[in-house]
Design an enzyme around this catalytic site. Structure first.
Site, PDB file in Angstrom:
ATOM      1  N   ARG A   1       0.964  -1.276   0.077  1.00 20.05           N
ATOM      2  CA  ARG A   1      -0.073  -0.127   0.141  1.00 20.05           C
ATOM      3  C   ARG A   1       0.923   1.146   0.085  1.00 20.05           C
ATOM      4  NH1 ARG A   1      -2.460  -4.048   2.511  1.00 20.05           N
ATOM      5  NH2 ARG A   1      -1.416  -3.665   4.440  1.00 20.05           N
TER       6      ARG A   1
ATOM      7  N   GLU B   1       6.301 -10.779  14.086  1.00 21.36           N
ATOM      8  CA  GLU B   1       5.768 -11.337  15.373  1.00 21.36           C
ATOM      9  C   GLU B   1       6.182 -12.791  15.697  1.00 21.36           C
ATOM     10  OE1 GLU B   1       1.312 -11.135  17.661  1.00 21.36           O
ATOM     11  OE2 GLU B   1       1.445 -10.370  15.838  1.00 21.36           O
TER      12      GLU B   1
END
Length: 180
Positions: free
Chosen positions: A63, A100
């Site tokens: 994006r 993560e």
């Protein structure tokens, strides 16, 4: 939040429990599809730098490519794609960064930045800051002078903004949402 940003907030779709339970995904594809909101976001990202000599906009996949391309156009700057490993066809430089659940790598073309160039990093959202931090480190290693990192959305509870500011990077965001 300023009233002028309420239309941006209303143009961002919230998707609960994505990509996992307890997470609210902030989807800007609805903002991109709304001509007024898209223009407002780009104009507001550009505004502080209008009339300033910016050499390159570095957009983070994916994006950040959309927003960064529009910002580069408005500032008459070049555009540098920062991509996931293996996606660029020419000689690249790479940096590993923590996710993560593991490690990933991003890269850019080795000749995309000339040392000393003024660069703005652009992406849709700053959360934990790992990706943006890696992009800034990669650009700095190549000699870029990072003017700012700009995002439409800040998730301040996740600490990404502070991570970049601790590196000495000026951070600009348009809206913020509490939580994840």
């Amino acid at each position: 939040m300023e009233n002028r940003y309420r239309d941006l907030v209303s143009s961002i779709r919230a998707i609960p429990d994505y990509p996992k339970p307890g997470i609210v995904f902030r989807d800007i594809t609805t903002l991109l599809g709304d001509p007024r909101a898209f223009r407002r976001a780009v104009d507001d990202l550009v505004h502080p730098y209008a009339g300033t000599k910016i050499d390159k906009i570095a957009g983070i996949e994916a994006r950040g490519f959309i927003l960064g391309g529009a910002v580069a156009h408005q500032l008459s700057a070049g555009f540098v794609p920062i991509r996931k490993k293996g996606k660029l066809p020419h000689d690249t430089v790479r940096i590993a960064y923590s996710l993560e659940y593991g490690v990933d790598e991003m890269e850019m073309h080795r000749d995309a930045i000339t040392p000393g160039e003024k660069v703005i990093v652009v992406d849709d959202l700053i959360a934990t800051g790992g990706t943006a931090e890696a992009a800034c480190k990669l650009l700095t290693q190549m000699g870029a002078n990072i003017v700012a990192a700009c995002f439409v959305i800040d998730l301040p509870d996740l600490g990404g903004r502070k991570k970049l500011e601790d590196m000495g990077v000026d951070v600009r965001t348009l809206v913020s949402f509490d939580g994840h």
